[in-house]
Scaffold this motif. Structure first.
Motif, PDB file in Angstrom:
ATOM      1  N   LEU A 146      39.646  46.387  23.388  1.00 57.19           N
ATOM      2  CA  LEU A 146      38.539  46.867  23.464  1.00 57.19           C
ATOM      3  C   LEU A 146      37.765  47.613  22.187  1.00 57.19           C
ATOM      4  CD1 LEU A 146      38.802  46.599  26.646  1.00 57.19           C
ATOM      5  CD2 LEU A 146      37.667  48.694  26.735  1.00 57.19           C
ATOM      6  N   HIS A 147      36.271  47.436  21.756  1.00 59.23           N
ATOM      7  CA  HIS A 147      35.870  48.139  20.852  1.00 59.23           C
ATOM      8  C   HIS A 147      34.714  48.781  21.487  1.00 59.23           C
ATOM      9  CE1 HIS A 147      38.489  46.040  18.004  1.00 59.23           C
ATOM     10  NE2 HIS A 147      38.571  45.240  18.862  1.00 59.23           N
ATOM     11  N   SER A 148      33.775  49.443  20.514  1.00 64.30           N
ATOM     12  CA  SER A 148      32.613  49.861  20.963  1.00 64.30           C
ATOM     13  C   SER A 148      31.668  50.274  19.948  1.00 64.30           C
ATOM     14  CB  SER A 148      32.795  51.348  21.651  1.00 64.30           C
ATOM     15  OG  SER A 148      31.748  51.824  22.480  1.00 64.30           O
ATOM     16  N   PHE A 181      29.531  52.877  13.945  1.00 58.57           N
ATOM     17  CA  PHE A 181      31.044  53.130  14.097  1.00 58.57           C
ATOM     18  C   PHE A 181      31.679  52.214  15.209  1.00 58.57           C
ATOM     19  CE2 PHE A 181      28.985  56.998  12.505  1.00 58.57           C
ATOM     20  CZ  PHE A 181      29.913  57.336  11.362  1.00 58.57           C
ATOM     21  N   CYS A 182      32.848  51.918  15.096  1.00 60.11           N
ATOM     22  CA  CYS A 182      33.526  51.726  16.348  1.00 60.11           C
ATOM     23  C   CYS A 182      33.988  52.870  16.956  1.00 60.11           C
ATOM     24  CB  CYS A 182      34.824  50.661  16.020  1.00 60.11           C
ATOM     25  SG  CYS A 182      35.802  50.492  17.490  1.00 60.11           S
ATOM     26  N   THR A 183      33.796  52.940  18.301  1.00 66.84           N
ATOM     27  CA  THR A 183      33.986  54.382  18.836  1.00 66.84           C
ATOM     28  C   THR A 183      35.061  54.112  20.132  1.00 66.84           C
ATOM     29  OG1 THR A 183      32.905  56.335  19.892  1.00 66.84           O
ATOM     30  CG2 THR A 183      31.936  54.313  20.456  1.00 66.84           C
ATOM     31  N   GLU A 184      35.653  53.408  20.014  1.00 66.77           N
ATOM     32  CA  GLU A 184      36.773  52.942  21.116  1.00 66.77           C
ATOM     33  C   GLU A 184      38.072  52.869  20.193  1.00 66.77           C
ATOM     34  OE1 GLU A 184      37.955  53.419  24.505  1.00 66.77           O
ATOM     35  OE2 GLU A 184      35.948  52.120  24.644  1.00 66.77           O
ATOM     36  N   TYR A 185      39.096  53.862  20.254  1.00 64.26           N
ATOM     37  CA  TYR A 185      40.255  53.834  19.491  1.00 64.26           C
ATOM     38  C   TYR A 185      41.147  52.433  19.762  1.00 64.26           C
ATOM     39  CZ  TYR A 185      44.429  54.780  17.181  1.00 64.26           C
ATOM     40  OH  TYR A 185      45.526  54.638  16.351  1.00 64.26           O
ATOM     41  N   CYS A 186      41.118  51.524  18.664  1.00 63.66           N
ATOM     42  CA  CYS A 186      41.560  50.244  18.973  1.00 63.66           C
ATOM     43  C   CYS A 186      42.660  49.727  18.039  1.00 63.66           C
ATOM     44  CB  CYS A 186      40.308  49.265  18.669  1.00 63.66           C
ATOM     45  SG  CYS A 186      39.433  49.597  16.839  1.00 63.66           S
ATOM     46  N   GLY A 187      43.257  50.651  17.388  1.00 62.61           N
ATOM     47  CA  GLY A 187      44.417  50.230  16.308  1.00 62.61           C
ATOM     48  C   GLY A 187      44.323  50.813  15.023  1.00 62.61           C
ATOM     49  N   GLY A 189      43.350  49.853  12.225  1.00 65.35           N
ATOM     50  CA  GLY A 189      42.107  49.726  11.632  1.00 65.35           C
ATOM     51  C   GLY A 189      40.816  50.423  12.311  1.00 65.35           C
ATOM     52  N   HIS A 190      40.962  50.918  13.313  1.00 66.22           N
ATOM     53  CA  HIS A 190      39.778  51.885  14.072  1.00 66.22           C
ATOM     54  C   HIS A 190      38.739  52.403  13.071  1.00 66.22           C
ATOM     55  CE1 HIS A 190      37.649  53.991  16.888  1.00 66.22           C
ATOM     56  NE2 HIS A 190      38.038  55.055  16.494  1.00 66.22           N
ATOM     57  N   SER A 191      39.458  53.277  12.136  1.00 67.70           N
ATOM     58  CA  SER A 191      38.754  54.021  11.375  1.00 67.70           C
ATOM     59  C   SER A 191      37.759  53.400  10.265  1.00 67.70           C
ATOM     60  CB  SER A 191      39.496  55.105  10.473  1.00 67.70           C
ATOM     61  OG  SER A 191      40.531  54.564   9.654  1.00 67.70           O
ATOM     62  N   ILE A 192      38.228  52.195   9.987  1.00 69.21           N
ATOM     63  CA  ILE A 192      37.465  51.406   8.834  1.00 69.21           C
ATOM     64  C   ILE A 192      36.098  50.447   9.566  1.00 69.21           C
ATOM     65  CG2 ILE A 192      39.095  51.548   7.085  1.00 69.21           C
ATOM     66  CD1 ILE A 192      39.647  48.580   7.879  1.00 69.21           C
ATOM     67  N   MET A 193      36.339  50.374  10.964  1.00 70.03           N
ATOM     68  CA  MET A 193      35.614  49.699  11.670  1.00 70.03           C
ATOM     69  C   MET A 193      34.175  50.089  11.843  1.00 70.03           C
ATOM     70  SD  MET A 193      37.187  47.448  14.808  1.00 70.03           S
ATOM     71  CE  MET A 193      35.633  46.440  15.706  1.00 70.03           C
ATOM     72  N   ASN A 194      33.672  50.228  10.721  1.00 69.98           N
ATOM     73  CA  ASN A 194      32.361  50.939  10.751  1.00 69.98           C
ATOM     74  C   ASN A 194      31.476  50.271   9.547  1.00 69.98           C
ATOM     75  OD1 ASN A 194      32.798  52.008   8.143  1.00 69.98           O
ATOM     76  ND2 ASN A 194      33.757  53.776   9.442  1.00 69.98           N
TER      77      ASN A 194
HETATM   78 CU1  CUA Z   1      37.562  48.767  16.978  1.00 71.50          CU
HETATM   79 CU2  CUA Z   1      37.796  51.262  17.231  1.00 71.50          CU
END
Ligand code: CUA
Length: 317
Positions: A146-148, A181-187, A189-194
């Motif tokens: 999941l991503h958001s 931003f991606c606002t679903e903790y996804c792994g 690389g979550h913090s760079i998923m913007n």
């Molecule tokens: Cu995709 Cu967090």
């Protein structure tokens, strides 16, 4: 009020953002009034009606119908207002205008693809025309997580789920660049998923779309194709070009450098190594980096794009 809005929240840049804020402020202000009023009453009555001495015989009141009806009905009315107001805005935020421009959004670990009606795909940057309703048809890649999708200034947030299509819409009020931003903790690389939502004038948007559609990838030199693939395949999500470490190693100076692997072996990063690392990323894991690069083979990249990436990396000395 303008000051208050900017103090609490990022600027409101979509058509429905101000409505969302109005309800948010209403709930906050009502809560604040109740908090102050109730706290004051508790303190005041505790002092005024405290037992002043052992002989104090003031009768204890256990029931007062008028008071109880009052403190039940007033919150009920407030809650009904919040419900009605919220429901009206929610329906509006969930219902795109019929003439909305559609963009397909695919999220993956760790990046975003935005596909436009004419087949153009932009990676990690969403381009839209201003003052046009945009409908997003969103999903996460198969077998992904999941991503958001969250654009604070648009007050827009929607989850993306593998094998399911979710939708959202917005209309940007003006041109500009707005962070998402991606606002679903996804792994890892979550913090760079913007990335950025670039809102262009209709004219600029049409020109951009036309230019992208007209680009003949087959005619490009390999390294140039590799530069485009670096962005379009999402490599940019995890690999920098400036020497900085992200989720994966930087591409700067990677060619012909000695790589150390977690199994204790090492190897020079020649063409063969670079190609192998893209096709079979799990084979040799660089020391200090997670084993989470997806495999880029089969339908994902063409032979020419693979060769292009290698040539592109070779140029980054
Ligand atoms: Cu995709 Cu967090």
């Amino acid at each position: 009020m303008e000051y208050l809005t900017n103090f609490f929240l990022p600027s409101a840049e979509s058509t429905y953002a101000t409505q969302v804020d109005a309800l948010f402020h209403f709930i906050n202000i009502v809560s604040l009034i109740l908090l102050v009023g109730i706290t004051f009453a508790i303190v005041y009555f505790s002092i005024k009606y405290r037992r002043k001495s052992q002989e104090d015989t003031t009768p204890v009141i256990t029931h007062n119908t008028t008071l109880e009806v009052t403190w039940t009905v007033i919150p009920l009315i407030l809650i009904l207002i919040v419900f009605g107001w919220g429901f009206k805005d929610f329906v509006e935020m969930r219902t795109p205008p019929g003439d909305a421009y559609e963009v397909h959004v695919t999220a993956y670990s760790f990046g975003w693809d935005f596909e436009y009606p004419n087949g153009v795909v932009s990676a990690n940057t969403l381009y839209v025309p201003e003052q046009t309703p945009i409908r997003l048809l969103m999903r996460a890649r198969e077998n992904d997580v999941l991503h958001s999708f969250f654009v604070p200034q648009f007050r827009l947030k929607q989850d993306l789920i593998p094998n399911r299509v979710t939708t959202a819409w917005f209309e940007a009020k003006r041109t500009g660049e707005f962070v998402y931003f991606c606002t679903e903790y996804c792994g890892a690389g979550h913090s760079i998923m913007n990335g950025l939502v670039k809102v262009l004038s209709q004219e600029d948007f049409d020109a951009w779309l036309e230019e992208e559609a007209g680009r003949d990838l087959d005619a490009l030199p390999l390294a140039e194709l590799g530069r485009i693939t670096f962005t379009s395949a999402g490599c940019a999500g995890c690999h920098s070009l400036d020497g900085s470490s992200r989720v994966g190693p930087t591409f700067q100076g990677l060619y012909m450098a000695e790589r150390q692997f977690t199994d204790g072996t090492s190897r020079i990063a020649d063409e063969e190594y670079l190609l192998e690392s893209i096709i079979y990323p799990q084979r040799q894991i660089n020391v200090g980096y997670p084993n989470n690069m997806p495999t880029f083979y089969g339908d994902t990249l063409s032979e020419r794009e693979l060769a292009g990436l290698v040539e592109f990396i070779k140029e980054l000395q």
